[in-house]
Design a protein around this motif. Sequence first.
Motif, mmCIF file in Angstrom:
data_model
loop_
_atom_site.group_PDB
_atom_site.id
_atom_site.type_symbol
_atom_site.label_atom_id
_atom_site.label_comp_id
_atom_site.label_asym_id
_atom_site.label_seq_id
_atom_site.Cartn_x
_atom_site.Cartn_y
_atom_site.Cartn_z
ATOM 1 N N THR A 27 0.867 -1.176 0.000
ATOM 2 C CA THR A 27 0.000 0.000 0.000
ATOM 3 C C THR A 27 0.902 1.223 0.000
ATOM 4 N N PRO A 28 0.401 2.404 -0.376
ATOM 5 C CA PRO A 28 1.251 3.595 -0.348
ATOM 6 C C PRO A 28 1.860 3.810 1.030
ATOM 7 N N GLY A 29 3.171 3.808 1.100
ATOM 8 C CA GLY A 29 3.860 4.003 2.359
ATOM 9 C C GLY A 29 3.870 2.787 3.255
ATOM 10 N N GLY A 30 3.368 1.646 2.759
ATOM 11 C CA GLY A 30 3.253 0.444 3.570
ATOM 12 C C GLY A 30 4.453 -0.471 3.468
ATOM 13 N N ASN A 31 4.267 -1.708 3.949
ATOM 14 C CA ASN A 31 5.327 -2.702 3.922
ATOM 15 C C ASN A 31 5.638 -3.116 2.486
ATOM 16 N N LEU A 32 6.792 -3.771 2.324
ATOM 17 C CA LEU A 32 7.271 -4.118 0.998
ATOM 18 C C LEU A 32 7.191 -5.615 0.744
ATOM 19 N N VAL A 33 7.047 -5.958 -0.525
ATOM 20 C CA VAL A 33 7.268 -7.310 -1.005
ATOM 21 C C VAL A 33 8.664 -7.323 -1.612
ATOM 22 N N ASP A 34 9.516 -8.242 -1.135
ATOM 23 C CA ASP A 34 10.867 -8.368 -1.673
ATOM 24 C C ASP A 34 10.787 -9.130 -2.989
ATOM 25 N N LEU A 35 10.686 -8.376 -4.073
ATOM 26 C CA LEU A 35 10.501 -8.978 -5.393
ATOM 27 C C LEU A 35 11.724 -9.772 -5.809
ATOM 28 N N SER A 36 12.911 -9.323 -5.432
ATOM 29 C CA SER A 36 14.129 -10.041 -5.798
ATOM 30 C C SER A 36 14.202 -11.392 -5.117
ATOM 31 N N ALA A 37 13.631 -11.509 -3.908
ATOM 32 C CA ALA A 37 13.593 -12.805 -3.220
ATOM 33 C C ALA A 37 12.475 -13.682 -3.760
ATOM 34 N N ALA A 38 11.336 -13.093 -4.046
ATOM 35 C CA ALA A 38 10.187 -13.860 -4.529
ATOM 36 C C ALA A 38 10.403 -14.386 -5.937
ATOM 37 N N GLU A 39 11.082 -13.607 -6.770
ATOM 38 C CA GLU A 39 11.313 -13.974 -8.174
ATOM 39 C C GLU A 39 12.796 -13.747 -8.487
ATOM 40 N N PRO A 40 13.667 -14.648 -8.017
ATOM 41 C CA PRO A 40 15.113 -14.397 -8.096
ATOM 42 C C PRO A 40 15.679 -14.343 -9.508
ATOM 43 N N THR A 41 14.936 -14.780 -10.512
ATOM 44 C CA THR A 41 15.440 -14.705 -11.884
ATOM 45 C C THR A 41 15.237 -13.325 -12.511
ATOM 46 N N LEU A 42 14.473 -12.463 -11.851
ATOM 47 C CA LEU A 42 14.253 -11.127 -12.390
ATOM 48 C C LEU A 42 15.513 -10.272 -12.271
ATOM 49 N N PRO A 43 15.700 -9.318 -13.183
ATOM 50 C CA PRO A 43 16.822 -8.383 -13.042
ATOM 51 C C PRO A 43 16.725 -7.616 -11.728
ATOM 52 N N ARG A 44 17.872 -7.179 -11.219
ATOM 53 C CA ARG A 44 17.903 -6.417 -9.969
ATOM 54 C C ARG A 44 17.761 -4.916 -10.206
ATOM 55 N N SER A 45 17.922 -4.455 -11.441
ATOM 56 C CA SER A 45 17.762 -3.024 -11.731
ATOM 57 C C SER A 45 16.360 -2.773 -12.280
ATOM 58 N N MET A 46 15.828 -1.568 -12.008
ATOM 59 C CA MET A 46 14.510 -1.238 -12.541
ATOM 60 C C MET A 46 14.554 -1.158 -14.063
ATOM 61 N N ARG A 47 15.646 -0.650 -14.579
ATOM 62 C CA ARG A 47 15.783 -0.582 -16.035
ATOM 63 C C ARG A 47 15.704 -1.974 -16.652
ATOM 64 N N GLY A 48 16.441 -2.939 -16.070
ATOM 65 C CA GLY A 48 16.377 -4.314 -16.567
ATOM 66 C C GLY A 48 14.997 -4.915 -16.407
ATOM 67 N N PHE A 49 14.355 -4.615 -15.274
ATOM 68 C CA PHE A 49 12.997 -5.118 -15.043
ATOM 69 C C PHE A 49 12.040 -4.602 -16.107
ATOM 70 N N LEU A 50 12.107 -3.318 -16.404
ATOM 71 C CA LEU A 50 11.213 -2.742 -17.412
ATOM 72 C C LEU A 50 11.501 -3.308 -18.797
#
Length: 293
Positions: A27-50
């Motif tokens: 939620t805005p200003g809320g807790n985070l989901v660690d996307l790098s842990a949940a989906e470790p094959t994703l790029p670590r940079s936002m540019r790579g993610f996009l």
Amino acid sequence: MRLLGAMRLVRFRGTGGGEPRLGLEETPGGNLVDLSAAEPTLPRSMRGFLESGRSGLAAAQRALESGGHRLPRDTVRLLAPVGDPQKVICVGLNYRDHCLEQAVRVPKEPVIFSKFPSAITGPFDDIVHPQDSNELDWEVELAAVIGKQGRHIQESAALEHIAGFTVANDVSARDWQMRNGRQWLLGKTFDTFCPLGPALVTKDAVTDVHNLSIRCSVNGQRVQDSSTSQLVFRLPQLIAWVSRFVTLVPGDVLLTGTPPGVGAFRNSPVFLKRGDEVQCEIEELGTICNRVV
């Protein structure tokens, strides 16, 4: 009901440091989901993610719905949502009242300049006051982040090339902006002169990007208060115009201009000093707050 693709993407580090990671705000200003842990094959940079396109967004959606890999907000340090863009493109004189406050004509074509990506800093990081400037100023701005490559983009298709939006402060050294042949670059691109954040809010999560309140406060005093409805050139026009000259690629950041109320053009000019706190806020996108040091 959350729309598919409606997300608040962030970059962060844990309190112990380490490499930047990708995450999602629940939620805005809320807790985070660690996307790098949940989906470790994703790029670590936002540019790579996009650059990963729909597959990346689908992976982020899975992580958001999984219920796992949650992090309390106070255990992380948020970074600028995009830290390594190929380009930071800026638009000047894009609010009519901002033109009037400095007694210049409303432009007939977008006024384009740039910052170097090295100017980017985090949403709650310090702004370093340069020793070489005595006229440091604030500029709250709506920033769009490109999600799809394109050149010669038509206005009718422009929003398809935008991944989402974030809050920016186009910090400006006015004395240097007006020097050097009046090329604005030097006055705009000192290190830390582009705070961004707190999140990259995907366009599906924004009700109407051309009707958002936009505000800036210095030491708790409101200095800018307007709406993105007052933009002279809206995003489709800006994307079409800029892409006539350069290829836009995922991760490029486009600052769309600032409303009236900057310090330089007041009856008695006011400039930032060390110890000041600058807060920039855009409805639905969030708030960034940076201390001048």
